[in-house]
Scaffold this motif. Structure first.
Motif, PDB file in Angstrom:
ATOM      1  N   ALA A  14      48.920  42.862  -4.476  1.00 24.03           N
ATOM      2  CA  ALA A  14      49.540  43.713  -5.491  1.00 24.03           C
ATOM      3  C   ALA A  14      49.888  42.890  -6.728  1.00 24.03           C
ATOM      4  CB  ALA A  14      50.806  44.345  -4.920  1.00 24.03           C
ATOM      5  N   ALA A  15      50.078  43.562  -7.851  1.00 27.47           N
ATOM      6  CA  ALA A  15      50.548  42.912  -9.077  1.00 27.47           C
ATOM      7  C   ALA A  15      51.920  42.306  -8.806  1.00 27.47           C
ATOM      8  CB  ALA A  15      50.626  43.930 -10.203  1.00 27.47           C
ATOM      9  N   PRO A  16      52.293  41.242  -9.517  1.00 29.94           N
ATOM     10  CA  PRO A  16      53.523  40.502  -9.177  1.00 29.94           C
ATOM     11  C   PRO A  16      54.779  41.375  -9.055  1.00 29.94           C
ATOM     12  CG  PRO A  16      52.290  39.371 -10.907  1.00 29.94           C
ATOM     13  CD  PRO A  16      51.569  40.646 -10.642  1.00 29.94           C
ATOM     14  N   GLY A  17      55.035  42.220 -10.037  1.00 32.60           N
ATOM     15  CA  GLY A  17      56.247  43.054  -9.989  1.00 32.60           C
ATOM     16  C   GLY A  17      56.234  43.972  -8.785  1.00 32.60           C
TER      17      GLY A  17
ATOM     18  N   SER B 250      65.249  47.695 -12.264  1.00 31.16           N
ATOM     19  CA  SER B 250      66.632  47.418 -12.659  1.00 31.16           C
ATOM     20  C   SER B 250      66.812  46.040 -13.294  1.00 31.16           C
ATOM     21  CB  SER B 250      67.548  47.538 -11.452  1.00 31.16           C
ATOM     22  OG  SER B 250      67.288  46.469 -10.562  1.00 31.16           O
ATOM     23  N   ASN B 251      65.826  45.154 -13.127  1.00 26.82           N
ATOM     24  CA  ASN B 251      65.960  43.839 -13.777  1.00 26.82           C
ATOM     25  C   ASN B 251      65.148  43.779 -15.068  1.00 26.82           C
ATOM     26  OD1 ASN B 251      63.393  43.766 -12.833  1.00 26.82           O
ATOM     27  ND2 ASN B 251      63.655  41.972 -11.521  1.00 26.82           N
ATOM     28  N   GLY B 252      64.574  44.930 -15.452  1.00 27.73           N
ATOM     29  CA  GLY B 252      63.837  44.972 -16.712  1.00 27.73           C
ATOM     30  C   GLY B 252      62.345  44.716 -16.567  1.00 27.73           C
ATOM     31  N   THR B 253      61.883  44.456 -15.339  1.00 28.64           N
ATOM     32  CA  THR B 253      60.442  44.279 -15.116  1.00 28.64           C
ATOM     33  C   THR B 253      59.746  45.631 -15.270  1.00 28.64           C
ATOM     34  OG1 THR B 253      61.058  42.718 -13.389  1.00 28.64           O
ATOM     35  CG2 THR B 253      58.732  43.341 -13.500  1.00 28.64           C
ATOM     36  N   ILE B 254      58.584  45.616 -15.930  1.00 29.22           N
ATOM     37  CA  ILE B 254      57.804  46.855 -16.026  1.00 29.22           C
ATOM     38  C   ILE B 254      56.712  46.796 -14.957  1.00 29.22           C
ATOM     39  CG2 ILE B 254      56.357  48.302 -17.500  1.00 29.22           C
ATOM     40  CD1 ILE B 254      57.629  46.829 -19.924  1.00 29.22           C
ATOM     41  N   VAL B 255      56.657  47.796 -14.085  1.00 32.70           N
ATOM     42  CA  VAL B 255      55.586  47.822 -13.083  1.00 32.70           C
ATOM     43  C   VAL B 255      54.762  49.099 -13.245  1.00 32.70           C
ATOM     44  CG1 VAL B 255      56.707  46.385 -11.335  1.00 32.70           C
ATOM     45  CG2 VAL B 255      57.137  48.847 -11.353  1.00 32.70           C
ATOM     46  N   GLU B 256      53.475  48.974 -12.934  1.00 32.71           N
ATOM     47  CA  GLU B 256      52.586  50.121 -12.949  1.00 32.71           C
ATOM     48  C   GLU B 256      52.403  50.559 -11.507  1.00 32.71           C
ATOM     49  OE1 GLU B 256      51.477  51.334 -15.839  1.00 32.71           O
ATOM     50  OE2 GLU B 256      52.497  49.702 -16.902  1.00 32.71           O
ATOM     51  N   LEU B 257      52.806  51.780 -11.199  1.00 31.77           N
ATOM     52  CA  LEU B 257      52.677  52.280  -9.833  1.00 31.77           C
ATOM     53  C   LEU B 257      51.619  53.373  -9.773  1.00 31.77           C
ATOM     54  CD1 LEU B 257      56.448  52.497  -8.834  1.00 31.77           C
ATOM     55  CD2 LEU B 257      54.862  50.576  -8.568  1.00 31.77           C
ATOM     56  N   GLY B 258      51.035  53.529  -8.577  1.00 28.46           N
ATOM     57  CA  GLY B 258      49.982  54.522  -8.412  1.00 28.46           C
ATOM     58  C   GLY B 258      48.663  53.958  -8.888  1.00 28.46           C
TER      59      GLY B 258
END
Lengths: 470, 386, 488
Positions: free
Chosen positions: B364-367, C178-186
């Motif tokens: 998965a991507a890091p985040g 909540s820590n400001g990380t942007i994640v792409e889901l799906g």
């Protein structure tokens, strides 16, 4: 089409509360009615229809937010300070929210009642107050309006306008003055000269006897629309009286919170226009029509005038309401034009008149209607709003123009002088101008057997000569 | 072994080629087992019918298998509400038979029984398996309305409920579906049922022209067609559409479809047989099997890539999702197909074959990986479920 | 509010000015007041500040600030939610997403649309319309509610009986954690490997992050739609008709019911002439001939079940009037009563008559009126408890009844919410439906996304401070034990 997000914040209102308004915003027994405030259930259905919420996305510049501020002010929880007044000032009074509200909140009355208190209990900063006073010293007076408008027309006709707009000086003009200047393009000498005859009658026995409101702004700069209205009504079989001594109906002042002077104008108008032999009182300007229809309510507490005002209000109709009721005359000739019809807020939202202007337009052989996306959103004119709050008004004007262009009509029609000025100014701002008309002008052109191409070309030429550097 | 036997009792313990198999009888026993395993640091592999063990990465260690075989049976069925609650170890075929066997109510469970008769409800959820009828009914995440589960450290909990509409709490069924048994053991599942249609009719288009297939699919996609199955077989060149509706509704749709291309209608028996064939497809052959998904616009490109690699594809024509069966486990061939799908921005999951065949585990991507790891840590802190 | 907290909020607000621009940070007392509640007005809290970012990156930067200063934040869309999900905290900020309202891309070929969270639900269908497509979830507030809010609440609407909820129609989402990380889901393509985190985020009521962009699936507009309103002499007979329709094997696009009081309310807003105890609205959509055939069957079933009259929508206008009547009913109840509470609960469809008589008994006992508007097809009830806030104690009485109604739903095997969410309103009712262990598992997942507890604290999961001790649930968070924070 998605709406661009503006980065122009609302113009701050400057000034300070008078007397105890810092802690108790509204005077005892004045301000917005408690029962009307309580009608709001905070559902938010008004948000997407509110032009200022569309612009800024801020809760306090939405009807729901403004009502909450009124509610808090009424409860004495907040005072009448500049930051609060600003959000009531920024309301265009378009009443799209009234249409959208499922709880039937009478926001129109709430904002009028609130503004009346602001005018009394909030001391606007000198320049702001002077500007407002100046507007009200001119706008409601058709002769003074003509005096102001004539030099503007001359100035444009001379080609000076284009020179001035390119100059560095122009860019340094205050936005409010620039806005005033930019709104002048479609006013013509003919419009300033022409007016409705005091009396006109059809050849045959009239079906109805109607009195026509000639208005202030309308009479001064759209005299040709008034003249056309009288011709069209006559062609539809009405006897038309348009008393010369009539003056402003008070709408502009009423919407700005100047209730007292508005009421005086209303009183005078009732005396001039009302006459037992009159079947209908016809209005061709949306803003005026909605105010005339409110006269009954306005004099509710004045026993001497209450019943008369109510009877008067009951006779008031928008010109399209009347025409839609009557049989179209046989001499309507084809006018091959695609028309985008713009719903003036005070017609669609305030009077609920939406279908009749469309019916009237499509009764002209050859006319096809184009519906404008996001039709419910105000064009930004809103009475004197575009003069007092020019930046947001201009933004809304640009949005409206973009929506109009997106359906590529031959012409735009709107039944309110403010909308016509505002949309014309913006449609002229870029690209090939789209000519603008009052719907009645199109009916009139059809009755006179005008050639569509020539008819459009004339108005287009006018817009082009106005040019644009904005 | 003795230690394991002590947890649930010797009668729950058996041996399979040297690997202990524990078969708890209920959620409480699953909880006891996992709690004990957490404390002792055992690694367990959850197994339902064992039909899709190759769909997940090979476990790095396995002290015992946790079999859901004894967690079987229907817990509750409400035909009037069209819902069903069953234990996770119930074989899907048995469930479907029970539902469709009730001819008074004419209902069916629309999970596609990928993997054959032994496939269990829990296994289908854990692998997120779906077949041809996802075209209309979706995948397990669209059909499951609630679940009971036991987390890696033995917490027995539920998510969702037994009603078809419910937004109370997090929808952890979504998290467990497709989690390959790595977070919790699903013990019970609530499901939506659907009515059995009046008629089912199947038509097929035969053409080996990939562009023609794509054009036909695009046209049907926007037409007034509600297909239950809309599958492509490639490079055989077959597009199959199964319409399930009222008699009139089916007739109208078949007529409409005939307007797009020359189609042949199959007999009802042949139509059913074709559906069965497609359900079984990911388990055919002996070579690598890849579950893939690409954006709808890439159908023709995908078909070309499959043919070029010498593979077979059976999948849903408009989604686009399905399986590629390759003739062997040749890493080079697998690599070519994987690359082709990735180039299209698509997804690949190994159904048969692993790292040794060039099928690297998903990263998965890091985040996202950070959240996935945090969830694993929260639900299975000791790492019992491998 | 502790001094330290006030300072933190002001610090965040001050630094946020550099991120979003000074015009989009609200700290003025009167202006903050307009953000004190959402559609649930009997809970109000004035936030410490309101920040209105204009881009995903700005949202992330503001969240990073909050994380750095331990300031809780609440995301807000249109503020039309009915469970108080956007209720601010006084020691925290509101992140308003109303300026993120661009439709970024309409991809007709792949039948999907990419939008920012402030785009309204209805707008999505509007931009899809020229391509013959539409967005299926249609909550009654669709003209105002935003996609961001829809994702947070997993919104359904009248047509979710056939088409499912928001979670069934979202392909991807950008989420600020909540820590400001942007994640792409799906995933834009089907069958992505890995955990279905998107499935958890949707319906999480803003407690695991902020959605700043979403890719939504569109459907082709059905070829044909038929709508009828059947007038029944009682709610019970109408309920029988619903069961009979379902038993027939028909899956209607929508099955809605309104009782007399709700009809009376709708009449104040729409030109309907229904005069009956229970109006059942049934809509079918799909291929024309299938719809016609099933519509005949539905018509016959309604008659068989005792409908006195059946009105079929003869034109799109008539259909719209029916739906306007249904969708305006909530707010229109305001015309019948000075105040009212909107309740939302789910029961198994077959238990409808029993539950409705239970509700009636509760109302009679308290001497209050209850109007019923509901999605009958999926058993989602919306009892509206009418009361007069000018009468001392009546609001408390209404609130008590509303809560007993949802408990009744749980007793019958249902849920305490079908679409409005838990928010703040039902947070203390969660233990009625879930055990301590169930809640612990939820809390663990929440902690995985938001270990510090900054995302919409106090919502969704009960806390001792709000609800008293919840048996078997609540474990002190490391942040609390370290004295860094306290739960709402």
């Amino acid at each position: 089409m998605s709406l661009p997000v503006t980065h122009i914040p609302p113009r701050p209102s400057t000034g300070h509360p008078l007397g105890d308004a810092a802690t108790q915003a509204f005077a005892e027994d004045a301000g917005p009615e408690r029962a009307l405030l309580d009608d709001c259930v905070h559902c938010g259905f008004c948000l997407p229809t509110c032009p200022t919420y569309v612009l800024w996305g801020e809760e306090m510049d939405s009807p729901r937010g403004r009502i909450l501020l009124m509610d808090l002010a009424d409860k004495g929880e907040i005072g009448l300070d500049a930051s609060t007044v600003r959000h009531w000032d920024s309301c265009l009074g378009c009443m799209a929210c009234v249409t959208a509200c499922p709880s039937a909140v009478q926001y129109d009355r709430l904002i009028e009642q609130t503004r009346a208190q602001v005018e009394e209990r909030f001391d606007r900063e000198g320049s702001d107050q002077r500007f407002r006073n100046a507007l009200f010293a001119v706008l409601p007076h058709h002769r003074r309006m003509t005096l102001v408008a004539a030099p503007l027309v001359a100035y444009r006709a001379s080609g000076l306008q284009r020179l001035v707009r390119r100059s560095a000086l122009y860019r340094r003009l205050p936005e409010r003055v620039r806005q005033l200047e930019a709104l002048s393009p479609i006013v013509t000498w003919a419009a300033l000269r022409e007016q409705a005859p005091a009396h006109s009658a059809p050849a045959s026995e009239p079906k109805l006897r109607v009195a026509m409101l000639t208005g202030c702004v309308q009479r001064a700069i759209f005299g040709d629309v008034n003249a056309a209205t009288a011709r069209v009504l006559t062609a539809y079989g009405c006897e038309v009286v348009a008393p010369r001594e009539q003056a402003c109906c008070g709408a502009l002042e009423l919407h700005a919170g100047r209730q007292r002077s508005a009421k005086e104008r209303a009183r005078a108008l009732i005396w001039v226009l009302d006459d037992p032999s009159i079947d209908r009182i016809v209005v061709n300007s949306a803003g005026c029509g909605s105010t005339l229809k409110e006269y009954g309510e306005m004099f509710r507490d004045e026993p001497s005038l209450a019943s008369r005002a109510e009877a008067f209000a009951a006779k008031v109709c928008d010109v399209h309401e009347l025409l839609a009721e009557l049989e179209p005359p046989a001499q309507l000739r084809p006018l091959e034009i695609s028309v985008a019809y713009h719903d003036a807020c005070h017609l669609a939202h305030a009077q609920g008149v939406r279908s009749q202007p469309r019916e009237v337009l499509t009764s002209i052989p050859g006319v096809t209607l184009r519906e404008i996306p996001d039709a419910a959103i105000c064009c930004g004119s809103a009475g004197i709003y575009n003069l007092i709050n020019p930046e947001p008004a201009a933004e809304l004007g640009r949005l409206k123009a973009a929506h109009v262009r997106s359906v590529a009509p031959d012409a735009l029609a709107a039944a309110n002088p403010g909308c016509l000025l505002q949309i014309s100014a913006n449609l002229g701002a870029e690209g090939e101008p789209i000519p603008t008309f009052h719907p009645i002008e199109l009916v009139d052109a059809s009755l006179r057997g005008e050639d569509a191409a020539e008819f459009l070309a004339r108005r287009r030429a006018l817009l082009k000569s106005a040019g644009s550097a904005t | 072994m003795a230690e394991l036997a002590g947890i649930l009792g010797a009668d729950r313990l058996s041996d399979e080629h040297g690997t202990p198999v524990l078969t708890p009888r209920d959620a409480a026993e699953v909880s006891t087992l996992l709690e004990a395993a957490s404390k002792t640091g055992l690694a367990l592999v959850v197994r339902g019918g064992g039909t899709k063990t190759s769909w997940r990465p090979t476990p790095t260690r396995c002290d015992a298998i946790l079999s859901t075989a004894a967690l079987a049976g229907i817990v509750d069925r409400q035909p009037g509400d069209m819902t069903l609650v069953a234990q996770a170890g119930t074989p899907l075929a048995a469930l479907q038979a029970a539902v469709t066997g009730d001819t008074t109510h004419r209902q069916r469970l629309m999970l596609d029984g990928v993997g054959g008769a032994a496939s269990t409800l829990g296994g289908i959820l854990a692998t997120r398996a779906a077949g041809p009828r996802r075209q209309r009914y979706g995948t397990p995440r669209d059909i499951v309305i609630g679940a009971r589960y036991v987390t890696g450290d033995g917490l027995a909990a539920k998510t969702g409920g037994t009603v078809v509409k419910n937004v109370a709490g997090y929808d952890l069924a979504k998290l467990l579906i497709g989690s390959q048994g790595s977070l919790a053991v699903i013990t019970e599942v609530s499901l939506k049922l659907n009515p059995v249609p009046d008629v089912a009719r199947t038509v097929v288009l035969q053409t080996t022209d990939a562009a023609a297939v794509a054009a036909f699919v695009a046209a049907v996609r926007t037409a007034a067609i509600t297909a239950t199955v809309f599958d492509v077989r490639w490079p055989e060149g077959i597009v199959a559409i199964r319409i399930e509706s009222t008699p009139d509704g089916a007739a109208a749709q078949i007529e409409l479809l005939q307007g797009f291309a020359q189609l042949e209608e199959l007999s009802p028996e042949a139509g059913d047989a074709l559906l069965e064939e497609h359900l079984a497809f990911p388990f055919t052959g002996a070579g690598a099997v890849l579950g893939i998904g690409v954006r709808p616009e890439h159908l023709a490109t995908l078909l070309a890539a499959v043919a070029a690699a010498g593979g077979l594809f059976v999948g849903r024509a408009t989604l686009v999702a399905g399986d590629i069966v390759l003739p062997d486990l040749d890493p080079e061939r697998i690599g070519r197909v994987v690359q082709a799908v990735r180039d299209l921005g698509g997804n690949v999951q190994a159904r048969r074959g692993d790292e040794t065949h060039g099928l690297a585990a998903h990263t998965a991507a890091p985040g996202v990986a950070m959240v996935e790891a945090a969830i694993k840590q929260q639900l299975d802190p000791a790492g019992v479920l491998v | 509010m502790a001094v330290a907290e006030t300072t933190s909020v002001l610090l965040v607000a001050a630094q946020a000015r550099d991120i979003v621009g000074p015009d989009w940070v609200v700290t003025d007392g009167a202006q903050l007041r307009v953000y004190e509640c959402d559609g649930l007005t009997n809970h109000r809290t004035v936030p410490g500040a309101v920040i209105l970012p204009g881009t995903t990156e700005q949202v992330a930067a503001v969240v990073r600030l909050c994380h750095e200063h331990h300031v809780p934040f609440v995301a807000r869309g249109a503020g039309s939610g009915l469970s108080g999900g956007a209720l601010p905290t006084e020691d925290g900020i509101v992140i308003g997403l109303s300026r993120l309202r661009e439709v970024l891309d309409v991809d007709a070929a792949n039948q999907r649309v990419r939008v920012q969270p402030g785009v309204t639900n209805l707008r999505v269908s509007e931009v899809a319309a020229p391509f013959g497509l539409y967005y299926a979830p249609d909550p009654s507030s669709q003209q105002v509610c935003t996609i961001g809010g829809n994702l947070a609440e997993n919104s359904g609407g009248a047509h979710c009986l056939k088409y499912g909820f928001t979670v069934n129609h979202v392909l991807t989402a950008s989420v600020v954690l909540s820590n400001g990380t942007i994640v792409e889901l799906g995933s834009e393509a089907p069958d992505a490997p890995g955990l279905d985190l998107l499935g958890v985020v949707i319906g999480s009521e803003g407690t695991v992050g902020i959605v700043t962009e979403a890719l939504l699936n569109l459907l082709p507009k059905p070829e044909h739609v038929e709508t009828l309103v059947a007038m029944f002499p009682s709610i019970e007979t109408a309920g029988d008709a619903v069961s009979a329709i379902i038993a027939e094997g028909v899956v209607p696009a929508a099955v809605e019911m309104m009782d007399r009081l709700a009809i009376d309310a709708a009449k104040t807003q729409t030109p309907i002439t229904w005069d009956t105890e229970a109006a059942l609205i049934v809509e079918l959509d799909g291929p024309a001939r299938e719809v016609r055939q099933q519509f005949e069957a539905v018509n016959a079933i309604c008659k068989r079940c005792g409908a006195d009259a059946i009105q079929v929508a003869a034109s799109p206008d008539e259909r719209q009037t029916i739906w306007r009547a249904r969708k305006s009913a909530f707010a229109a109840v305001g015309q019948l009563s000075p105040a009212y509470l909107v309740q939302d609960g789910v029961i198994p469809r077959t238990r409808l008559p029993e539950v409705l008589s239970g509700i009636r008994a509760l109302a009679d006992e308290a001497g209050l009126r209850v109007a019923n508007v509901f999605h009958a097809g999926d058993g989602n009830l919306h009892p509206l408890v009418l009361y007069d806030n000018a009468v001392e104690g009546e609001q408390a009485k209404a609130e008590a009844i509303a809560m007993r109604i949802v408990e009744l739903c749980v007793d019958f095997g249902g849920s305490i919410t079908g679409e409005h969410g838990i928010g703040i309103e039902k947070v203390c009712s969660m233990p009625k439906m879930f055990t301590g262990d169930d809640l612990t598992a939820f809390d663990r997942v929440r902690s995985a996304f938001d270990p510090v507890g900054l995302c919409n604290p106090g919502k969704l999961l009960p806390t001792p401070r709000l609800c008293g001790e919840v048996p078997g649930f609540y474990h002190a968070h490391p942040v609390e034990t370290a004295g860094l924070g306290e739960r709402m």
